[in-house]
Design a protein around this motif. Structure first.
Motif, PDB file in Angstrom:
ATOM      1  N   HIS A 228      60.897  28.957  27.510  1.00 58.71           N
ATOM      2  CA  HIS A 228      60.184  30.355  28.137  1.00 58.71           C
ATOM      3  C   HIS A 228      60.014  28.194  29.261  1.00 58.71           C
ATOM      4  O   HIS A 228      59.654  28.176  30.160  1.00 58.71           O
ATOM      5  N   GLN A 229      61.158  29.301  30.899  1.00 55.00           N
ATOM      6  CA  GLN A 229      61.203  28.446  32.054  1.00 55.00           C
ATOM      7  C   GLN A 229      61.230  27.414  32.096  1.00 55.00           C
ATOM      8  O   GLN A 229      60.211  26.260  32.216  1.00 55.00           O
ATOM      9  N   GLY A 230      62.150  25.899  31.369  1.00 55.48           N
ATOM     10  CA  GLY A 230      62.271  25.210  30.065  1.00 55.48           C
ATOM     11  C   GLY A 230      63.261  24.971  29.622  1.00 55.48           C
ATOM     12  O   GLY A 230      63.640  25.679  29.198  1.00 55.48           O
ATOM     13  N   VAL A 231      63.946  23.576  30.015  1.00 56.61           N
ATOM     14  CA  VAL A 231      65.038  22.892  28.977  1.00 56.61           C
ATOM     15  C   VAL A 231      64.046  22.688  27.804  1.00 56.61           C
ATOM     16  O   VAL A 231      62.923  21.836  27.706  1.00 56.61           O
ATOM     17  N   PRO A 232      64.636  23.249  26.838  1.00 59.10           N
ATOM     18  CA  PRO A 232      64.390  22.260  26.002  1.00 59.10           C
ATOM     19  C   PRO A 232      64.820  21.160  24.750  1.00 59.10           C
ATOM     20  O   PRO A 232      66.228  20.577  25.077  1.00 59.10           O
ATOM     21  N   ASP A 233      64.158  20.254  24.159  1.00 56.67           N
ATOM     22  CA  ASP A 233      64.556  18.824  24.194  1.00 56.67           C
ATOM     23  C   ASP A 233      64.525  18.441  22.793  1.00 56.67           C
ATOM     24  O   ASP A 233      63.902  19.081  22.063  1.00 56.67           O
ATOM     25  N   ILE A 234      64.767  17.899  21.767  1.00 55.25           N
ATOM     26  CA  ILE A 234      64.653  17.477  20.647  1.00 55.25           C
ATOM     27  C   ILE A 234      64.451  15.921  20.813  1.00 55.25           C
ATOM     28  O   ILE A 234      64.214  14.639  21.189  1.00 55.25           O
ATOM     29  N   ARG A 235      62.966  15.493  20.396  1.00 58.94           N
ATOM     30  CA  ARG A 235      62.535  13.998  20.104  1.00 58.94           C
ATOM     31  C   ARG A 235      62.856  13.942  18.600  1.00 58.94           C
ATOM     32  O   ARG A 235      62.587  14.696  17.475  1.00 58.94           O
ATOM     33  N   ILE A 236      63.441  12.955  18.574  1.00 61.32           N
ATOM     34  CA  ILE A 236      64.158  11.874  17.421  1.00 61.32           C
ATOM     35  C   ILE A 236      63.287  10.704  17.684  1.00 61.32           C
ATOM     36  O   ILE A 236      62.968   9.930  18.050  1.00 61.32           O
ATOM     37  N   ILE A 237      62.346  10.212  16.285  1.00 65.44           N
ATOM     38  CA  ILE A 237      61.971   8.802  16.357  1.00 65.44           C
ATOM     39  C   ILE A 237      62.675   8.267  15.096  1.00 65.44           C
ATOM     40  O   ILE A 237      63.485   8.479  14.235  1.00 65.44           O
ATOM     41  N   ILE A 238      62.985   6.682  16.267  1.00 59.77           N
ATOM     42  CA  ILE A 238      63.775   5.867  15.356  1.00 59.77           C
ATOM     43  C   ILE A 238      62.978   4.746  14.616  1.00 59.77           C
ATOM     44  O   ILE A 238      62.108   4.129  15.964  1.00 59.77           O
ATOM     45  N   PHE A 239      63.403   3.783  13.489  1.00 60.30           N
ATOM     46  CA  PHE A 239      62.514   3.485  12.982  1.00 60.30           C
ATOM     47  C   PHE A 239      63.426   2.034  12.649  1.00 60.30           C
ATOM     48  O   PHE A 239      64.829   2.435  11.702  1.00 60.30           O
ATOM     49  N   GLN A 240      63.819   1.121  13.315  1.00 62.90           N
ATOM     50  CA  GLN A 240      64.767   0.093  13.264  1.00 62.90           C
ATOM     51  C   GLN A 240      65.871   0.538  12.606  1.00 62.90           C
ATOM     52  O   GLN A 240      66.929   0.268  12.529  1.00 62.90           O
ATOM     53  N   GLY A 241      66.237   1.016  14.219  1.00 63.08           N
ATOM     54  CA  GLY A 241      67.677   1.606  13.992  1.00 63.08           C
ATOM     55  C   GLY A 241      67.705   3.429  13.485  1.00 63.08           C
ATOM     56  O   GLY A 241      69.393   3.437  13.445  1.00 63.08           O
ATOM     57  N   TYR A 242      66.360   3.521  12.460  1.00 60.74           N
ATOM     58  CA  TYR A 242      67.289   5.081  11.506  1.00 60.74           C
ATOM     59  C   TYR A 242      66.453   5.785  11.786  1.00 60.74           C
ATOM     60  O   TYR A 242      65.096   6.196  12.245  1.00 60.74           O
ATOM     61  N   PRO A 243      67.275   7.271  12.281  1.00 58.97           N
ATOM     62  CA  PRO A 243      66.329   8.134  12.328  1.00 58.97           C
ATOM     63  C   PRO A 243      65.227   8.918  11.194  1.00 58.97           C
ATOM     64  O   PRO A 243      65.820   9.299  10.425  1.00 58.97           O
ATOM     65  N   VAL A 244      63.976   8.812  11.675  1.00 54.29           N
ATOM     66  CA  VAL A 244      63.172   9.133   9.774  1.00 54.29           C
ATOM     67  C   VAL A 244      62.414  10.581  10.745  1.00 54.29           C
ATOM     68  O   VAL A 244      62.385  11.177   9.540  1.00 54.29           O
ATOM     69  N   MET A 245      61.958  10.964  11.800  1.00 55.19           N
ATOM     70  CA  MET A 245      61.864  12.193  11.612  1.00 55.19           C
ATOM     71  C   MET A 245      62.343  12.814  12.252  1.00 55.19           C
ATOM     72  O   MET A 245      62.174  12.463  14.233  1.00 55.19           O
ATOM     73  N   ALA A 246      63.008  14.247  13.437  1.00 52.71           N
ATOM     74  CA  ALA A 246      62.978  15.222  14.534  1.00 52.71           C
ATOM     75  C   ALA A 246      61.940  16.780  14.884  1.00 52.71           C
ATOM     76  O   ALA A 246      61.652  16.763  13.192  1.00 52.71           O
ATOM     77  N   MET A 247      61.687  16.650  16.196  1.00 55.53           N
ATOM     78  CA  MET A 247      61.110  18.149  16.116  1.00 55.53           C
ATOM     79  C   MET A 247      62.086  19.041  17.136  1.00 55.53           C
ATOM     80  O   MET A 247      62.933  18.014  18.342  1.00 55.53           O
ATOM     81  N   LEU A 248      62.151  19.965  17.245  1.00 52.28           N
ATOM     82  CA  LEU A 248      62.440  20.553  19.041  1.00 52.28           C
ATOM     83  C   LEU A 248      61.308  21.006  19.566  1.00 52.28           C
ATOM     84  O   LEU A 248      60.431  21.630  18.887  1.00 52.28           O
ATOM     85  N   ARG A 249      61.467  20.741  20.628  1.00 50.02           N
ATOM     86  CA  ARG A 249      60.037  20.879  21.333  1.00 50.02           C
ATOM     87  C   ARG A 249      60.721  21.705  23.062  1.00 50.02           C
ATOM     88  O   ARG A 249      61.916  22.859  22.821  1.00 50.02           O
ATOM     89  N   LEU A 250      60.237  23.620  22.617  1.00 48.25           N
ATOM     90  CA  LEU A 250      60.022  24.262  23.699  1.00 48.25           C
ATOM     91  C   LEU A 250      58.819  24.959  24.570  1.00 48.25           C
ATOM     92  O   LEU A 250      58.007  24.765  23.895  1.00 48.25           O
ATOM     93  N   ALA A 251      59.603  24.901  25.810  1.00 49.48           N
ATOM     94  CA  ALA A 251      58.441  24.710  26.960  1.00 49.48           C
ATOM     95  C   ALA A 251      57.752  26.588  26.687  1.00 49.48           C
ATOM     96  O   ALA A 251      57.964  27.347  26.262  1.00 49.48           O
ATOM     97  N   THR A 252      56.573  26.966  27.737  1.00 53.22           N
ATOM     98  CA  THR A 252      55.934  27.419  27.315  1.00 53.22           C
ATOM     99  C   THR A 252      55.028  28.372  28.141  1.00 53.22           C
ATOM    100  O   THR A 252      55.062  27.021  28.908  1.00 53.22           O
ATOM    101  N   THR A 253      54.952  29.296  28.745  1.00 55.20           N
ATOM    102  CA  THR A 253      53.757  30.303  29.887  1.00 55.20           C
ATOM    103  C   THR A 253      52.467  28.743  29.246  1.00 55.20           C
ATOM    104  O   THR A 253      51.916  28.062  31.159  1.00 55.20           O
ATOM    105  N   ALA A 254      51.782  27.980  28.247  1.00 55.23           N
ATOM    106  CA  ALA A 254      51.029  26.951  28.568  1.00 55.23           C
ATOM    107  C   ALA A 254      51.192  25.940  28.801  1.00 55.23           C
ATOM    108  O   ALA A 254      50.695  25.230  29.431  1.00 55.23           O
ATOM    109  N   SER A 255      52.604  25.525  28.711  1.00 59.35           N
ATOM    110  CA  SER A 255      52.919  24.201  28.983  1.00 59.35           C
ATOM    111  C   SER A 255      53.859  23.861  30.256  1.00 59.35           C
ATOM    112  O   SER A 255      54.394  22.960  30.749  1.00 59.35           O
TER     113      SER A 255
END
Length: 316
Positions: free
Chosen positions: A155-182
């Motif tokens: 909502h009114q913002g570009v969604p992005d993807i956060r990836i946690i990288i540990f010692q060069g390895y992707p270990v966890m990821a999430m999609l972040r979505l904008a809202t009115t609250a944010s």
């Protein structure tokens, strides 16, 4: 989310802030590398050497006397983003999505004159948004236009993807979505939606807002259970390359998918937050330990991404 005891969180493999700071950030992040990730301009320059694409750089404003050149540069532009090089948490970022005569249209729909943007540039240079309040540099980038398949969820913002990288390895990821609250920003602390992503497939797992489970986006009303990120392995590999570029052993890599350019790096974070665990419904600790326990690390970003997809898939 209801209160859970520290002991229960430990059993779930949840990484807490103290442990993150001591066991991972302090241990694996060389402080000499911090300037590379705390400065968006330096990040752009260093990752380019490793084949990681970022939004096109349109202008760099370093001194107050350079601000009048902004109006000339923006004369024929309809969309762009102004960012403080040393800002954090989305502070000081102004996104322009269109023009109406002599006025610029912000992502919120508000119309502002060029003089407004020039004052904003001046405030950035003065350090109003920098991490330590020190003088800063303003960068003007090409506007990111998210692919429709992801843009519809935000909502009114570009969604992005956060990836946690540990010692060069992707270990966890999430999609972040904008809202009115944010306020149109993909910031979970301000009320954005976090959608956990399966490392093995790029498909959505769980969704949270303010650390509470949700199934529908609060503004768009769309179900969040069947999101599928295209070019997933390419994005994991791209995030993994940032390890070679910075040398940081524990970091957050923020990517977007542009309709014309494909996956692009927005920024790096040497102190990524822990809410990603809530979005995924699982803790980071077992995955971090799995990487620490490897007898032999994989040499290339491609190999590390493929290993993570196999080892950390929700299908396991």
């Amino acid at each position: 989310m209801d209160w859970i005891s520290p002991r229960a969180l430990t059993r779930l493999g949840m990484l807490n802030m103290n442990r993150r700071n001591v066991d991972y950030i302090s241990r694996y992040n060389d402080r000499t590398s911090y300037p590379l990730v705390d400065n968006k301009l330096k990040t752009k320059l260093v990752v380019a050497e490793y084949g990681v694409k970022t939004p096109k750089l349109l202008q760099v404003v370093r001194q107050q006397h350079e601000i009048p050149h902004f109006r000339e540069m923006a004369e024929d532009l309809t969309g762009f983003a102004i960012k403080p090089a040393k800002g954090s948490g989305g502070k000081g970022i102004t996104v322009i999505t269109g023009r109406d005569g002599d006025e610029f249209i912000k992502a919120s729909g508000a119309r502002v004159p060029a003089a407004y943007l020039e004052r904003h540039l001046s405030n950035i240079l003065a350090g109003l948004y920098s991490l330590a309040g020190t003088p800063d540099v303003a960068i003007v980038e090409n506007l990111v236009e998210s692919v429709p398949g992801l843009a519809k969820y935000s909502h009114q913002g570009v969604p992005d993807i956060r990836i946690i990288i540990f010692q060069g390895y992707p270990v966890m990821a999430m999609l972040r979505l904008a809202t009115t609250a944010s306020d149109g920003k993909a910031n979970l602390h301000q009320g954005a939606v976090g959608v956990g992503l399966d490392i093995g497939t790029g498909k959505s797992l769980n969704s949270v807002q303010f650390n509470r489970p949700i199934t529908l986006h609060p503004d768009t009303g769309l179900a969040l259970e069947n999101i599928d990120i295209a070019d997933w392995e390419e994005m994991l590999t791209m995030a993994s390359r940032c390890y070679e570029a910075t040398g940081l052993g524990y970091m957050g890599v923020d990517l977007v998918v542009d309709i014309n350019e494909g996956p692009l790096l927005l920024e790096l974070n040497a102190r990524p937050g822990l809410a990603i665990q809530m979005a995924n419904g699982r803790g980071l600790v077992p995955r971090l330990r799995a990487i620490e326990g490897l007898k032999r690390h994989h040499f290339t970003p491609e190999q590390r991404a493929r290993f993570a997809m196999d080892a950390f898939s929700s299908q396991q």
